[in-house]
Design a protein around this motif. Sequence first.
Motif, PDB file in Angstrom:
ATOM      1  N   ASP A  27       0.751  -1.192   0.008  1.00  0.00           N
ATOM      2  CA  ASP A  27       0.077  -0.113  -0.069  1.00  0.00           C
ATOM      3  C   ASP A  27       0.891   1.253   0.076  1.00  0.00           C
ATOM      4  N   ASP A  30       2.254   1.766  -3.459  1.00  0.00           N
ATOM      5  CA  ASP A  30       1.351   2.243  -4.297  1.00  0.00           C
ATOM      6  C   ASP A  30       0.828   3.622  -4.106  1.00  0.00           C
ATOM      7  N   ALA A  31       1.235   4.272  -2.866  1.00  0.00           N
ATOM      8  CA  ALA A  31       0.887   5.391  -2.552  1.00  0.00           C
ATOM      9  C   ALA A  31       1.925   6.432  -3.106  1.00  0.00           C
ATOM     10  N   LYS A  32       3.279   5.957  -2.716  1.00  0.00           N
ATOM     11  CA  LYS A  32       4.414   6.742  -3.419  1.00  0.00           C
ATOM     12  C   LYS A  32       4.461   6.919  -5.104  1.00  0.00           C
ATOM     13  N   THR A  33       3.926   5.802  -5.605  1.00  0.00           N
ATOM     14  CA  THR A  33       4.144   5.712  -7.263  1.00  0.00           C
ATOM     15  C   THR A  33       2.909   6.396  -7.795  1.00  0.00           C
ATOM     16  N   GLY A  34       1.921   6.637  -6.696  1.00  0.00           N
ATOM     17  CA  GLY A  34       0.594   6.966  -7.355  1.00  0.00           C
ATOM     18  C   GLY A  34      -0.257   5.691  -8.271  1.00  0.00           C
ATOM     19  N   ASN A  35      -0.134   4.715  -7.611  1.00  0.00           N
ATOM     20  CA  ASN A  35      -0.603   3.508  -8.154  1.00  0.00           C
ATOM     21  C   ASN A  35      -0.313   3.171  -9.711  1.00  0.00           C
ATOM     22  N   LYS A  36       0.835   3.492 -10.192  1.00  0.00           N
ATOM     23  CA  LYS A  36       1.236   3.354 -11.423  1.00  0.00           C
ATOM     24  C   LYS A  36       1.757   2.052 -11.756  1.00  0.00           C
ATOM     25  N   SER A  38       0.471  -0.655  -9.870  1.00  0.00           N
ATOM     26  CA  SER A  38      -0.601  -1.550  -8.670  1.00  0.00           C
ATOM     27  C   SER A  38      -0.560  -2.931  -8.992  1.00  0.00           C
TER      28      SER A  38
END
Length: 61
Positions: A27, A30-36, A38
Amino acid sequence: MSVIDKIKGMLKGHEDQAHQAVEKAGDMFDAKTGNKFSSQVDMAQKQAHNQIGDKPPADPT
């Protein structure tokens, strides 16, 4: 003895905590990569849960 076997030995009895850590780490990534990434993160989480064994947490989707 492989590294995976050593880690499994250390996790013995703490599977629930390990599953929670896998979810939290995924999680955060995902937050750090903007869900790129996921889908790749979900696949890695699933593989980690399989390696840990026992029962992974219920899939919220």
